[in-house]
Design a protein around this motif. Structure first.
Motif, PDB file in Angstrom:
ATOM      1  N   LEU A   1      86.056 -13.474  18.403  1.00 49.72           N
ATOM      2  CA  LEU A   1      86.423 -12.080  18.172  1.00 49.72           C
ATOM      3  C   LEU A   1      86.489 -11.269  19.456  1.00 49.72           C
ATOM      4  O   LEU A   1      87.250 -10.295  19.536  1.00 49.72           O
ATOM      5  CB  LEU A   1      85.425 -11.418  17.225  1.00 49.72           C
ATOM      6  CG  LEU A   1      85.334 -11.965  15.801  1.00 49.72           C
ATOM      7  CD1 LEU A   1      84.188 -11.285  15.055  1.00 49.72           C
ATOM      8  CD2 LEU A   1      86.649 -11.754  15.055  1.00 49.72           C
ATOM      9  N   THR A   2      85.670 -11.596  20.447  1.00 55.39           N
ATOM     10  CA  THR A   2      85.605 -10.808  21.674  1.00 55.39           C
ATOM     11  C   THR A   2      86.006 -11.644  22.878  1.00 55.39           C
ATOM     12  O   THR A   2      85.902 -12.876  22.869  1.00 55.39           O
ATOM     13  CB  THR A   2      84.185 -10.242  21.903  1.00 55.39           C
ATOM     14  OG1 THR A   2      83.263 -11.331  22.027  1.00 55.39           O
ATOM     15  CG2 THR A   2      83.766  -9.350  20.759  1.00 55.39           C
ATOM     16  N   SER A   3      86.449 -10.979  23.908  1.00 56.93           N
ATOM     17  CA  SER A   3      86.841 -11.661  25.153  1.00 56.93           C
ATOM     18  C   SER A   3      86.496 -10.768  26.342  1.00 56.93           C
ATOM     19  O   SER A   3      87.294 -10.594  27.252  1.00 56.93           O
ATOM     20  CB  SER A   3      88.334 -11.993  25.131  1.00 56.93           C
ATOM     21  OG  SER A   3      89.101 -10.835  24.850  1.00 56.93           O
TER      22      SER A   3
ATOM     23  N   LYS B   1      83.689 -15.006  14.494  1.00 57.39           N
ATOM     24  CA  LYS B   1      83.717 -14.904  13.040  1.00 57.39           C
ATOM     25  C   LYS B   1      83.529 -16.295  12.461  1.00 57.39           C
ATOM     26  O   LYS B   1      84.202 -17.249  12.873  1.00 57.39           O
ATOM     27  CB  LYS B   1      85.054 -14.318  12.581  1.00 57.39           C
ATOM     28  CG  LYS B   1      85.213 -14.232  11.065  1.00 57.39           C
ATOM     29  CD  LYS B   1      86.582 -13.689  10.699  1.00 57.39           C
ATOM     30  CE  LYS B   1      86.818 -13.680   9.192  1.00 57.39           C
ATOM     31  NZ  LYS B   1      88.161 -13.182   8.844  1.00 57.39           N
ATOM     32  N   VAL B   2      82.617 -16.403  11.504  1.00 55.73           N
ATOM     33  CA  VAL B   2      82.301 -17.694  10.905  1.00 55.73           C
ATOM     34  C   VAL B   2      82.438 -17.579   9.388  1.00 55.73           C
ATOM     35  O   VAL B   2      81.867 -16.679   8.773  1.00 55.73           O
ATOM     36  CB  VAL B   2      80.858 -18.141  11.259  1.00 55.73           C
ATOM     37  CG1 VAL B   2      80.553 -19.490  10.632  1.00 55.73           C
ATOM     38  CG2 VAL B   2      80.663 -18.189  12.778  1.00 55.73           C
ATOM     39  N   ILE B   3      83.218 -18.488   8.799  1.00 55.52           N
ATOM     40  CA  ILE B   3      83.296 -18.629   7.340  1.00 55.52           C
ATOM     41  C   ILE B   3      82.538 -19.918   7.014  1.00 55.52           C
ATOM     42  O   ILE B   3      83.065 -21.010   7.249  1.00 55.52           O
ATOM     43  CB  ILE B   3      84.751 -18.709   6.833  1.00 55.52           C
ATOM     44  CG1 ILE B   3      85.565 -17.526   7.368  1.00 55.52           C
ATOM     45  CG2 ILE B   3      84.772 -18.765   5.310  1.00 55.52           C
ATOM     46  CD1 ILE B   3      85.094 -16.183   6.902  1.00 55.52           C
TER      47      ILE B   3
ATOM     48  N   THR C   1      79.496 -15.110   2.615  1.00 55.99           N
ATOM     49  CA  THR C   1      80.800 -15.748   2.824  1.00 55.99           C
ATOM     50  C   THR C   1      81.374 -15.513   4.212  1.00 55.99           C
ATOM     51  O   THR C   1      82.281 -16.227   4.640  1.00 55.99           O
ATOM     52  CB  THR C   1      81.808 -15.234   1.784  1.00 55.99           C
ATOM     53  OG1 THR C   1      81.863 -13.793   1.862  1.00 55.99           O
ATOM     54  CG2 THR C   1      81.388 -15.640   0.378  1.00 55.99           C
ATOM     55  N   THR C   2      80.871 -14.500   4.918  1.00 54.19           N
ATOM     56  CA  THR C   2      81.371 -14.178   6.255  1.00 54.19           C
ATOM     57  C   THR C   2      80.202 -13.761   7.131  1.00 54.19           C
ATOM     58  O   THR C   2      79.339 -12.995   6.697  1.00 54.19           O
ATOM     59  CB  THR C   2      82.386 -13.020   6.213  1.00 54.19           C
ATOM     60  OG1 THR C   2      83.464 -13.351   5.338  1.00 54.19           O
ATOM     61  CG2 THR C   2      82.946 -12.731   7.607  1.00 54.19           C
TER      62      THR C   2
ATOM     63  N   PHE D   1      73.196 -12.666  14.809  1.00 53.61           N
ATOM     64  CA  PHE D   1      74.233 -12.750  13.786  1.00 53.61           C
ATOM     65  C   PHE D   1      74.091 -11.594  12.810  1.00 53.61           C
ATOM     66  O   PHE D   1      73.050 -10.945  12.711  1.00 53.61           O
ATOM     67  CB  PHE D   1      74.178 -14.085  13.023  1.00 53.61           C
ATOM     68  CG  PHE D   1      73.005 -14.218  12.095  1.00 53.61           C
ATOM     69  CD1 PHE D   1      73.058 -13.745  10.781  1.00 53.61           C
ATOM     70  CD2 PHE D   1      71.831 -14.823  12.519  1.00 53.61           C
ATOM     71  CE1 PHE D   1      71.973 -13.869   9.931  1.00 53.61           C
ATOM     72  CE2 PHE D   1      70.739 -14.950  11.676  1.00 53.61           C
ATOM     73  CZ  PHE D   1      70.811 -14.466  10.371  1.00 53.61           C
ATOM     74  N   SER D   2      75.159 -11.357  12.066  1.00 53.81           N
ATOM     75  CA  SER D   2      75.157 -10.427  10.943  1.00 53.81           C
ATOM     76  C   SER D   2      75.978 -11.073   9.838  1.00 53.81           C
ATOM     77  O   SER D   2      77.058 -11.612  10.105  1.00 53.81           O
ATOM     78  CB  SER D   2      75.760  -9.075  11.348  1.00 53.81           C
ATOM     79  OG  SER D   2      75.744  -8.161  10.272  1.00 53.81           O
ATOM     80  N   ILE D   3      75.473 -11.041   8.600  1.00 50.98           N
ATOM     81  CA  ILE D   3      76.123 -11.757   7.499  1.00 50.98           C
ATOM     82  C   ILE D   3      76.301 -10.815   6.314  1.00 50.98           C
ATOM     83  O   ILE D   3      75.458  -9.941   6.071  1.00 50.98           O
ATOM     84  CB  ILE D   3      75.292 -13.003   7.117  1.00 50.98           C
ATOM     85  CG1 ILE D   3      76.037 -13.885   6.108  1.00 50.98           C
ATOM     86  CG2 ILE D   3      73.913 -12.621   6.602  1.00 50.98           C
ATOM     87  CD1 ILE D   3      75.407 -15.263   5.919  1.00 50.98           C
TER      88      ILE D   3
END
Length: 651
Positions: free
Chosen positions: A380-382, A369-371, A352-353, A345-347
């Motif tokens: 976000l990716t596929s 993307k996580v709030i 907040t995101t 992860f990156s925060i």
């Protein structure tokens, strides 16, 4: 339209999406997309930049069939640093204005890790250095050995290399070597004022019996080293708070040797006071998943919030990996949990995101993307959607039951591809390595290929696995082949009782490393399996003690015996029970496996053949202990084919 089944070759079609790095403004993410190539028999990894607001707005920022990894944004500018092997070894590059990357290093042995200074002016990096001039490559030289830790499955034989710390000015390219001598250093972080580095080192010349490391402050101007600990901890991560008050440290005190859970400690620099933040929280900090697909994974470690009041990190528990937060007062909160494997992860500094990499048993993984506190993650990716639409991916069902000895066991059961009610199918039991690791709600390509061939797959976390508390992980030590064996067999009995589709007359078993040891042990103690495949295994603890790169201390930690107690080593050795093996056994092993050297396989194979047992031995050239996870693509495919064909032949 019906979907086709998964094949080993689909490993070449799937892309591993990892290492998210969120930009300072929180609007973009750079990540790594890794692909396997069979024709060139290598891996490539490219950096992709995507918009969080519009994920379709994405583009490659590197191209060229090299490995580009570890993207990290400058704290101050729209600049990204990363490592690339485009010149043959991994060197440090920076990329700005999305033009051509600028190379910052030319280290002979390459760069292993790096960190931006908080002011964005310098980058600290670590590089392997030789004390003496390297010998001519085409000239044979004898290897003179004077230490016990003289080889490594990861890096081969030791020739006098040490890992040292450097800095480079981003604008001028000026380099400074900060450490030297006969010590290796690990780089963790900068202090908030950009004046010191947080590093660690065993800090002793003879490390044969040293398994702890020191936490050190290293001045980038004077090169002075300040020692912060006193040889009492195993330290795996450390990070400085933005306000300069604290260093957060992930460490343990080896109460149970390598089976010990990590804790988070807080060091207040002004008072030199230590506080254990996670005391009484019986979980494993960090990702410890046994899997075979994801590449270029990066453990984010302990990530400070911008206000220096809390830390965000990964936790492995109950077959899942999630994201948690803890305040400097010790208050814990779940940020992202569920039946999945968060592998990175990156925060943002406000918390907040965040962008997280998430895998499940039926999906290889994507970035989301996580709030925090606001609904479900947004994908976000596929990268794999088109490929996944073509074939049937089997999602595992959780197995959880109470063992008669009083503890609960967790595992997963995969039905065969094309499963039809009323029909019976063979079942293969898979056993992970370690043993201190964890199967999880994560994608495993090997298991998918077995299900595609018409096999059910059962995999569980027996005693010794991480994720179920300190007592559970420690329970295997000194008892290999005891409670762990009973756990695996109880899980098999449970699913046989619960699922009538499993044909009890067609059972197989396989595993690698510790899982290979357990496969050997199982076929020496029961004939209920009709086929087995043992991979990179241990068969004889008496020889493993001297030939493995970790043999002498791992054996003492895990079997709790040394060469003064050969009877106990032999008692726990599968080779001692070779006369009882009747199960057709395929033996797979890498020629350059220094963790479980190939002589372990050779002993077992010759003992079986001498007794005219059914066995085949396949040796994989130029392959280390990591064959199944990061070996040559062509050999990984041949390995998967060999496993599937053996089980098809005998089940």
């Amino acid at each position: 339209m019906s979907k086709r089944v998964v094949t080993p070759e689909d490993l070449l079609q799937l892309r591993s999406v990892t290492s998210p790095a969120l930009s300072n403004d929180g609007e973009h993410v750079i990540y790594v997309e890794t692909t396997l190539h069979n024709e060139k028999d290598k891996y490539s990894a490219e950096l992709i930049r995507a918009s969080l607001a519009n994920p379709d707005d994405s583009h490659y920022v590197t191209q060229g069939n090299h490995i580009n990894r570890l993207p990290r944004w400058s704290p101050k500018d729209d600049v990204v640093a990363f490592l690339s092997n485009r010149t043959g070894t991994f060197q440090l590059y920076v990329l700005s204005s999305w033009g051509e990357p600028k190379q910052l290093t030319e280290e002979k042995k390459g760069v292993t890790d790096f960190r931006w200074s908080p002011d964005g002016k310098r980058i600290a990096y670590s590089s392997t250095q030789l004390l003496e001039e390297e010998k001519e490559e085409d000239k044979l030289e004898p290897l003179v050995v004077n230490k016990m830790k003289y080889k490594s499955d990861a890096s081969g034989f030791w020739h006098g290399e040490y890992v040292h710390i450097f800095t480079v000015e981003v604008d001028s390219g000026k380099h400074i070597q900060l450490t030297d001598g006969e010590f290796s250093f690990q780089l963790f972080d900068w202090t908030a004022d950009s004046q010191q580095l947080i590093v660690s080192s065993a800090y002793q010349e003879n490390t044969d019996f040293v398994f702890t490391n020191e936490l050190l402050l290293l001045s980038v101007e004077s090169k002075e080293i300040i020692q912060l600990t006193n040889q009492t901890h195993v330290i795996s991560n450390a990070s400085a708070s933005p306000d300069g008050k604290y260093i957060a440290v992930r460490a343990h005190e080896r109460e149970f040797d390598n089976a010990t859970h990590f804790e988070i400690y807080l060091l207040e620099l002004a008072s030199n006071e230590w506080t254990k933040l996670t005391g009484g929280w019986d979980v494993q900090l960090g990702p410890v998943v046994a899997a075979d697909f994801l590449q270029n994974i990066v453990d984010p470690g302990l990530v400070w919030a911008g206000d220096s009041q809390s830390l965000t990190f990964l936790v492995s528990e109950q077959g899942n990996v999630g994201i948690y937060n803890i305040t400097v007062a010790g208050e814990k909160q779940a940020v992202l949990t569920g039946d999945n494997h968060v592998y990175g992860f990156s925060i943002n500094s406000e918390g907040t995101t965040l962008v997280a990499g998430i895998s499940e048993s039926g999906h290889p993984g994507d970035l989301y993307k996580v709030i925090p506190g606001q609904g479900e993650p947004t994908r976000l990716t596929s990268s794999n959607d088109k490929v996944l639409d073509e074939f049937e991916v089997i999602k595992a069902e959780e197995v959880r039951f109470q063992h008669e000895e009083g503890h609960e066991l967790q595992g997963w059961l995969m039905k065969p591809a094309g499963f039809k009610e009323g029909q019976s199918y063979p079942l293969i039991v898979e056993i992970h390595g370690g043993p201190h690791a964890m199967y999880a709600n994560s994608y495993l390509h090997e298991f998918q290929t077995l299900a595609a061939r018409g096999f059910g797959v059962l995999y569980i976390n027996p005693r010794g696995s991480l994720g179920y508390g300190q007592e559970f992980v420690n329970a295997v030590r000194g008892d290999y082949g005891g409670g762990d064996y009973r756990d695996i067999m109880s899980a098999l009995d449970y699913v046989l009782e619960q699922h009538s589709w499993i044909d009890e007359s067609r059972l197989g078993v396989t595993g690698g490393s510790y899982g290979g040891f357990m496969t050997n042990w199982i076929v020496g103690h029961t004939n209920r399996f009709k086929a087995a495949v043992t991979q990179r295994s241990i068969s004889n603890w008496t020889s493993f003690y001297g030939v493995s790169d970790i043999g002498y201390y791992f054996t003492e930690w895990q079997i709790q015996a040394d060469l003064n107690d050969v009877d106990k080593l032999w008692k726990h050795s599968p080779l001692a029970y070779v006369n009882q093996i009747e199960t057709p056994l395929l033996i797979l092993h890498g020629e350059k496996d220094y963790r479980c050297p190939i002589e372990q396989a050779e002993q077992l194979y010759i003992a079986l053949k001498r007794r005219e047992k059914t066995t085949t031995f396949i040796r994989f050239p130029e392959s280390s202990h990591e064959l199944s996870r990061s070996g040559k693509p062509s050999l990984r495919l041949k390995r998967l084919e060999a496993i599937g064909e053996w089980f098809e032949r005998y089940l």
